[in-house]
Design an enzyme around this catalytic site. Structure first.
Site, PDB file in Angstrom:
ATOM      1  CB  CYS A  47      -1.092   0.074   1.132  1.00  0.00           C
ATOM      2  SG  CYS A  47      -1.478  -1.447   1.768  1.00  0.00           S
ATOM      3  CB  CYS A  50      -0.459   4.129  -4.113  1.00  0.00           C
ATOM      4  SG  CYS A  50      -0.266   3.413  -5.607  1.00  0.00           S
ATOM      5  CG  HIS A  51      -2.600   4.499  -0.020  1.00  0.00           C
ATOM      6  ND1 HIS A  51      -3.640   5.144  -0.348  1.00  0.00           N
ATOM      7  CD2 HIS A  51      -2.894   3.017  -0.582  1.00  0.00           C
ATOM      8  CE1 HIS A  51      -4.671   4.276  -1.170  1.00  0.00           C
ATOM      9  NE2 HIS A  51      -4.111   2.993  -1.093  1.00  0.00           N
ATOM     10  CG  MET A  88      -8.357   0.046  -4.066  1.00  0.00           C
ATOM     11  SD  MET A  88      -6.769   0.352  -3.028  1.00  0.00           S
ATOM     12  CE  MET A  88      -7.324  -0.676  -1.555  1.00  0.00           C
ATOM     13  CG  HIS A 327       6.560   8.880 -11.425  1.00  0.00           C
ATOM     14  ND1 HIS A 327       6.277   8.350  -9.977  1.00  0.00           N
ATOM     15  CD2 HIS A 327       6.778   7.805 -12.082  1.00  0.00           C
ATOM     16  CE1 HIS A 327       6.829   6.993 -10.130  1.00  0.00           C
ATOM     17  NE2 HIS A 327       6.963   6.720 -11.466  1.00  0.00           N
ATOM     18  CG  HIS A 370       4.455   5.710 -16.186  1.00  0.00           C
ATOM     19  ND1 HIS A 370       5.665   5.126 -16.734  1.00  0.00           N
ATOM     20  CD2 HIS A 370       4.546   5.477 -14.874  1.00  0.00           C
ATOM     21  CE1 HIS A 370       6.259   4.451 -15.665  1.00  0.00           C
ATOM     22  NE2 HIS A 370       5.670   4.777 -14.478  1.00  0.00           N
TER      23      HIS A 370
HETATM   24 FE1  DHE Z   1       9.740   2.627 -11.511  1.00  0.00          FE
HETATM   25  C1  DHE Z   1      11.689   4.558 -13.092  1.00  0.00           C
HETATM   26  C2  DHE Z   1       9.084   4.930  -9.147  1.00  0.00           C
HETATM   27  C3  DHE Z   1       6.979   0.869 -10.365  1.00  0.00           C
HETATM   28  C4  DHE Z   1      10.492   0.056 -13.560  1.00  0.00           C
HETATM   29  N1  DHE Z   1      10.548   4.545 -11.442  1.00  0.00           N
HETATM   30  C5  DHE Z   1      11.258   5.117 -12.191  1.00  0.00           C
HETATM   31  C6  DHE Z   1      11.392   6.500 -11.450  1.00  0.00           C
HETATM   32  C7  DHE Z   1      10.707   6.536 -10.342  1.00  0.00           C
HETATM   33  C8  DHE Z   1      10.134   5.334 -10.176  1.00  0.00           C
HETATM   34  C9  DHE Z   1      10.637   7.780  -9.533  1.00  0.00           C
HETATM   35  C10 DHE Z   1      12.470   7.368 -12.158  1.00  0.00           C
HETATM   36  C11 DHE Z   1      13.922   7.264 -11.860  1.00  0.00           C
HETATM   37  C12 DHE Z   1      14.968   8.466 -12.221  1.00  0.00           C
HETATM   38  O1  DHE Z   1      14.702   8.463 -13.512  1.00  0.00           O
HETATM   39  O2  DHE Z   1      15.756   8.916 -11.472  1.00  0.00           O
HETATM   40  N2  DHE Z   1       8.311   2.580  -9.909  1.00  0.00           N
HETATM   41  C13 DHE Z   1       8.217   3.784  -9.272  1.00  0.00           C
HETATM   42  C14 DHE Z   1       7.264   3.815  -8.311  1.00  0.00           C
HETATM   43  O3  DHE Z   1       7.114   4.466  -7.299  1.00  0.00           O
HETATM   44  C15 DHE Z   1       6.427   2.474  -8.779  1.00  0.00           C
HETATM   45  C16 DHE Z   1       5.132   3.325  -9.257  1.00  0.00           C
HETATM   46  C17 DHE Z   1       5.988   1.890  -7.609  1.00  0.00           C
HETATM   47  C18 DHE Z   1       6.761   1.259  -6.651  1.00  0.00           C
HETATM   48  O4  DHE Z   1       6.698   0.778  -5.624  1.00  0.00           O
HETATM   49  O5  DHE Z   1       8.108   0.978  -7.261  1.00  0.00           O
HETATM   50  C19 DHE Z   1       7.229   1.829  -9.867  1.00  0.00           C
HETATM   51  N3  DHE Z   1       8.641   0.736 -12.071  1.00  0.00           N
HETATM   52  C20 DHE Z   1       7.768   0.062 -11.241  1.00  0.00           C
HETATM   53  C21 DHE Z   1       7.638  -1.382 -11.629  1.00  0.00           C
HETATM   54  O6  DHE Z   1       6.763  -2.104 -11.269  1.00  0.00           O
HETATM   55  C22 DHE Z   1       8.701  -1.396 -12.768  1.00  0.00           C
HETATM   56  C23 DHE Z   1       7.854  -1.906 -14.218  1.00  0.00           C
HETATM   57  C24 DHE Z   1       9.420  -2.877 -12.686  1.00  0.00           C
HETATM   58  C25 DHE Z   1      10.238  -2.795 -11.368  1.00  0.00           C
HETATM   59  O7  DHE Z   1      11.443  -2.781 -11.440  1.00  0.00           O
HETATM   60  O8  DHE Z   1       9.502  -2.436 -10.283  1.00  0.00           O
HETATM   61  C26 DHE Z   1       9.425  -0.167 -13.016  1.00  0.00           C
HETATM   62  N4  DHE Z   1      10.965   2.423 -13.184  1.00  0.00           N
HETATM   63  C27 DHE Z   1      10.954   1.145 -13.825  1.00  0.00           C
HETATM   64  C28 DHE Z   1      12.043   1.468 -14.900  1.00  0.00           C
HETATM   65  C29 DHE Z   1      12.630   2.860 -14.853  1.00  0.00           C
HETATM   66  C30 DHE Z   1      11.657   3.495 -13.937  1.00  0.00           C
HETATM   67  C31 DHE Z   1      12.724   0.324 -15.855  1.00  0.00           C
HETATM   68  C32 DHE Z   1      13.521   3.635 -15.525  1.00  0.00           C
HETATM   69  C33 DHE Z   1      12.924   3.903 -17.120  1.00  0.00           C
HETATM   70  C34 DHE Z   1      13.993   4.682 -17.679  1.00  0.00           C
HETATM   71  O9  DHE Z   1      13.976   4.346 -19.049  1.00  0.00           O
HETATM   72  O10 DHE Z   1      14.969   5.357 -17.364  1.00  0.00           O
END
Ligand code: DHE
Length: 549
Positions: A47, A50-51, A88, A327, A370
């Site tokens: 949770c 997101c929250h 949700m 984000h 996104h």
């Molecule tokens: Fe990410 C980038 C946060 C879920 C894969 N992700 C980012 C960034 C943030 C972030 C703040 C940018 C970083 C930067 O550029 O400095 N991501 C979050 C979350 O808060 C979220 C929604 C939920 C969580 O709890 O993490 C989340 N993200 C995911 C996934 O479920 C993904 C698909 C698989 C995983 O690894 O968990 C995922 N996020 C990615 C990837 C990037 C990313 C591959 C970088 C993309 C790029 O091309 O630079």
């Protein structure tokens, strides 16, 4: 669980804390310490992303006790069971939580949240290790790898990254890192690779070693998502910076050793209401090419910070009022403008990194933009644009990025059209490519989430004519029959001639990387290997280092 559940926030390290029930209020539901500990674990795993840890709300609604108590146990119990169309998840009916767990969580939310521990300099220093001292490292590159075309691939659930040769598709090495590595970034010189796990463990890898491996590591917090290194002329490789979700702070480190030099809290007031927020998390961080500054998204307070790293003792920060829920994002093709999504507000914020100020805030017209780092290309009618897809719907939006050549279109949405479906996470092109690729990773339909949309840039036309979609069945090409793998994050090779996709399956099932020829859109290779467990992000050294996307 698997990929679909993975996007749901998880706060795994915090889940390990053994918090005591905060002071009781009259009318509190009765809960044993054991149940409270279990509730805390579930909350941080499912949770908090997101929250928020303190339940102040971000992508998800606030769940502070004034609200949960007014809504009551039954409302919470049914909301957790069935979810809502606004995002949700249906934790109960999907089977992710049992009936007993849903009951527990509904009671848990009526209690005050526990305050998780801080993570300051003593904790960081205790976790900091220099594995190979700078003076003991190679003086020149000792391997014959083509480092520029190397891909650092996140093996999410294995807590590893694989370094894959972009010329031969060979997995050169697999390196243990933090839990669920989120991103990889490359130092300005191209020598050092930095990765950060959700558990806020940073690992620094030297690509000049005979077999590249870790030379330093540190844990900078309890939950984190971002890492970057200084890129301004004269400061190449000098500093690294990591951003935390918990505690809400960022830390600037020595770029050779990861020694923590400066920790800055991001707690403070929300930009518009000027109300204190205890948990403003650090989202994307980029290094400016125009000034010796880091560009830092502070999510909940809606501020972009430009942190000048020339004098850490007399730190100068420009604090830009932007929009809440910042984000991810990237630079335009000139690298002067930073374009970033305020995702829960449906907006793009544009920062002029040369002047150090806000250039624009624009609604995308879609739900929950996104972009990842976004995609830059020259549109036949509208000139230079940057593109984002959306998590909440099937649209792709193009924003004009050329204030000099096309001033009337700058920072306006010049066109938007449909890709395959909602649930897109990433979009990509390359300066040498004529194609724009859009994934649909989180789409509930298996065929859609296993496919990718491609648009030909030279055929894009007026805003009222939708460009033709070519659908690539990437998941099918991977030839995986077991599970429901999802296709995620297009990434180009350094020459811009091939594009790589992760075919992300559950951790006990076969995953793959599919390589597509960018000119012909034909399948070029499928990389399968027992070591490729849950591949997600892929970071090409040359493109990542130069912010080419
Ligand atoms: Fe990410 C980038 C946060 C879920 C894969 N992700 C980012 C960034 C943030 C972030 C703040 C940018 C970083 C930067 O550029 O400095 N991501 C979050 C979350 O808060 C979220 C929604 C939920 C969580 O709890 O993490 C989340 N993200 C995911 C996934 O479920 C993904 C698909 C698989 C995983 O690894 O968990 C995922 N996020 C990615 C990837 C990037 C990313 C591959 C970088 C993309 C790029 O091309 O630079």
């Amino acid at each position: 669980d698997g990929p679909a559940a993975a996007y749901q926030p998880s706060m795994t390290t915090l889940a390990e804390i053994n918090a005591e029930i905060p002071g009781r209020k009259p009318g509190d539901p009765v809960m044993t310490q054991e149940e409270f500990t279990q509730g805390t674990k579930i909350f941080f795993e499912r949770c908090a992303g997101c929250h928020g840890v303190l339940r102040k709300g971000a992508t998800g609604k606030p769940l502070t006790t004034d609200i949960t108590r007014a809504n009551g146990y039954e409302y919470l119990q049914s909301f957790i069971t069935y979810g809502s169309p606004a995002g949700m998840p249906n934790w109960g009916t999907s089977g992710a939580l049992s009936e007993a767990e849903v009951d527990l969580m509904a009671r848990y939310l009526l209690l005050e949240p526990p305050a998780p521990p801080e993570w300051g300099m003593p904790d960081m220093l205790a976790s900091w290790k220099v594995i190979v001292k700078p003076e003991d490292r190679p003086k020149e590159k000792l391997n014959d790898w083509n480092i520029d075309n190397l891909f650092s691939v996140t093996l999410r659930d294995a807590g590893q990254v694989a370094l894959i040769d972009g010329d031969t598709y060979e997995i050169k090495t697999v390196i243990d890192t933090g839990y669920a590595v989120h991103i990889s970034r490359i130092s300005a010189s191209g020598r050092y690779l930095f990765v950060i796990g959700r558990d806020a463990k940073v690992v620094m890898i030297d690509l000049w070693m005979e077999i590249p491996g870790p030379v330093a590591e540190i844990k900078v917090g309890m939950e984190a998502r971002s890492i970057e290194t200084s890129k301004f002329e004269g400061y190449e490789d000098r500093y690294a910076i990591a951003g935390d979700y918990w505690p809400p702070q960022f830390v600037i480190m020595d770029g050779d050793t990861l020694e923590p030099l400066k920790i800055v809290s991001t707690r403070g007031n929300i930009y518009d209401e000027q109300i204190y927020h205890p948990e403003p998390r650090v989202a994307a961080i980029l290094a400016s090419h125009y000034r010796p500054e880091f560009i830092i998204n502070v999510k909940e307070t809606g501020k972009v910070l430009l942190v000048d790293y020339t004098d850490l003792k007399n730190l100068k920060t420009t604090e830009i009022e932007a929009e809440r829920f910042l984000h991810d994002g990237g630079l335009d093709s000139t690298k002067r403008y930073f374009i970033t999504a305020a995702n829960a507000r449906g907006k793009l914020v544009v920062i002029d990194t040369k002047e150090g100020k806000l250039a624009a805030i624009t609604e995308t017209g879609g739900q929950t933009p996104h972009p990842g780092r976004g995609a830059n290309f020259v549109h036949p009618l509208f000139g230079p644009v940057w593109a984002t897809s959306h998590l909440g719907d099937e649209s792709v939006a193009l924003i004009g990025t050329d204030p000099e050549g096309h001033p009337d279109l700058a920072w306006k949405i010049v066109d938007s059209f449909y890709a395959l479906g909602g649930g897109s996470l990433f979009i990509k092109t390359h300066p040498n490519s004529n194609h724009l690729y859009v994934d649909a990773t989180l789409n509930p339909d298996a065929e859609t989430s296993g496919s990718v949309a491609v648009f030909s840039i030279d055929k894009m036309g007026a805003a009222d004519v939708d460009p033709e979609i070519v659908t690539l069945p990437i998941g099918e090409w991977a030839g995986i029959t077991d599970g429901q793998p999802r296709v995620v994050q297009p990434e180009f090779n350094s020459a811009g001639t091939e594009v790589w996709f992760s075919v992300w399956n559950a951790k006990d099932k076969v995953s793959a990387i599919v390589v597509v020829d960018d000119k012909t859109l034909e399948l070029k290779a499928v990389i399968k290997d027992p070591r490729l467990i849950t591949p997600t992000g892929k970071f090409n050294v040359f493109n990542t280092r130069g912010d080419i996307y």
